[in-house]
Motif scaffolding. Structure first.
Motif, PDB file in Angstrom:
ATOM      1  N   LEU A  45       1.281  -0.791   0.082  1.00 28.50           N
ATOM      2  CA  LEU A  45       0.171  -0.363  -0.235  1.00 28.50           C
ATOM      3  C   LEU A  45       1.085   0.979   0.077  1.00 28.50           C
ATOM      4  N   ASP A  46       1.848   1.217   0.751  1.00 34.30           N
ATOM      5  CA  ASP A  46       2.923   2.587   0.950  1.00 34.30           C
ATOM      6  C   ASP A  46       2.933   2.696  -0.645  1.00 34.30           C
ATOM      7  N   LEU A  76       0.815   3.931  -3.309  1.00 37.68           N
ATOM      8  CA  LEU A  76       0.756   5.552  -2.954  1.00 37.68           C
ATOM      9  C   LEU A  76       1.794   6.838  -3.594  1.00 37.68           C
ATOM     10  N   ASP A  77       3.198   5.899  -3.185  1.00 37.85           N
ATOM     11  CA  ASP A  77       4.207   6.296  -3.671  1.00 37.85           C
ATOM     12  C   ASP A  77       4.127   6.624  -5.135  1.00 37.85           C
ATOM     13  N   LYS A 102       2.135   9.828  -5.777  1.00 36.64           N
ATOM     14  CA  LYS A 102       2.445  10.846  -5.189  1.00 36.64           C
ATOM     15  C   LYS A 102       3.169  10.953  -5.824  1.00 36.64           C
ATOM     16  N   TYR A 118      -6.685  10.316  -9.728  1.00 39.20           N
ATOM     17  CA  TYR A 118      -5.886   9.525  -8.240  1.00 39.20           C
ATOM     18  C   TYR A 118      -6.148  10.281  -7.196  1.00 39.20           C
ATOM     19  N   SER A 121      -8.524   7.554  -5.890  1.00 36.64           N
ATOM     20  CA  SER A 121      -7.493   6.383  -5.265  1.00 36.64           C
ATOM     21  C   SER A 121      -6.818   6.276  -4.079  1.00 36.64           C
ATOM     22  N   ILE A 122      -6.321   7.553  -3.768  1.00 31.40           N
ATOM     23  CA  ILE A 122      -5.351   7.629  -2.676  1.00 31.40           C
ATOM     24  C   ILE A 122      -5.905   7.524  -1.870  1.00 31.40           C
ATOM     25  N   ARG A 123      -7.094   8.617  -1.612  1.00 30.22           N
ATOM     26  CA  ARG A 123      -8.239   8.732  -0.343  1.00 30.22           C
ATOM     27  C   ARG A 123      -8.643   7.049   0.145  1.00 30.22           C
ATOM     28  N   ILE A 133      -7.798   4.510  -0.917  1.00 30.75           N
ATOM     29  CA  ILE A 133      -6.736   3.527  -0.729  1.00 30.75           C
ATOM     30  C   ILE A 133      -6.663   3.708   1.371  1.00 30.75           C
ATOM     31  N   LEU A 134      -6.495   4.922   1.680  1.00 28.84           N
ATOM     32  CA  LEU A 134      -6.098   5.126   2.568  1.00 28.84           C
ATOM     33  C   LEU A 134      -7.669   4.627   3.804  1.00 28.84           C
ATOM     34  N   ARG A 157      -6.822   0.903   3.577  1.00 27.10           N
ATOM     35  CA  ARG A 157      -6.375   0.409   5.513  1.00 27.10           C
ATOM     36  C   ARG A 157      -6.486   0.464   6.922  1.00 27.10           C
TER      37      ARG A 157
END
Length: 129
Positions: A55-56, A59-60, A63, A86, A89-91, A93-94, A97
């Motif tokens: 997941l990190d 996210l990288d 970003k 994007y 997607s980031i939101r 994924i967070l 998690r």
């Protein structure tokens, strides 16, 4: 051949492949890695793991790789839509998690897969002569 030598050759191949790739090919490669990380995270979460590393990495990729590559001036509406995708997607994924919900990771994967396919179609339809 030793494992150390084999890894050296693999690193050289990967580095020269990236250095000689066209920007659109790099985006396609980045998308492939992103999708791989999402699948790995989904499987780990299904197994009850936290999936921190994949997941990190995903996210990288957003970003550091995908978001900065957007050119809103030249890309217009397409770049704006990709930016919103994007961000979503980031939101998601967070949230996945926090909720430890592999279905949310699958949702991101399923939404991004057509974008990946479009990149590959674009690349195969516009191969330079």
């Amino acid at each position: 051949m030793s494992n150390k030598a084999l890894k050296g050759y693999q690193n050289i191949f990967a580095q020269t492949s990236v250095e000689s790739a066209r920007p659109e090919n790099l985006i396609a490669l980045v998308f492939e890695k992103l999708l791989d990380h999402l699948l790995t995270a989904e499987k780990q979460m299904q197994a009850g793991e936290l999936a921190i590393e994949p997941l990190d990495k995903a996210l990288d990729i957003f970003k550091i790789g995908l978001m900065p590559a957007l050119d809103f001036e030249k890309g217009g509406e397409i770049a704006a839509n990709l930016g919103r995708l994007y961000d979503w997607s980031i939101r998601t994924i967070l949230k996945a998690r926090i909720a430890k919900d592999p279905a949310m990771i699958r949702e991101v994967y399923d939404v991004l897969l057509p974008v990946n396919d479009a990149w590959h179609t674009l690349l195969t339809d516009h191969v330079p002569a």
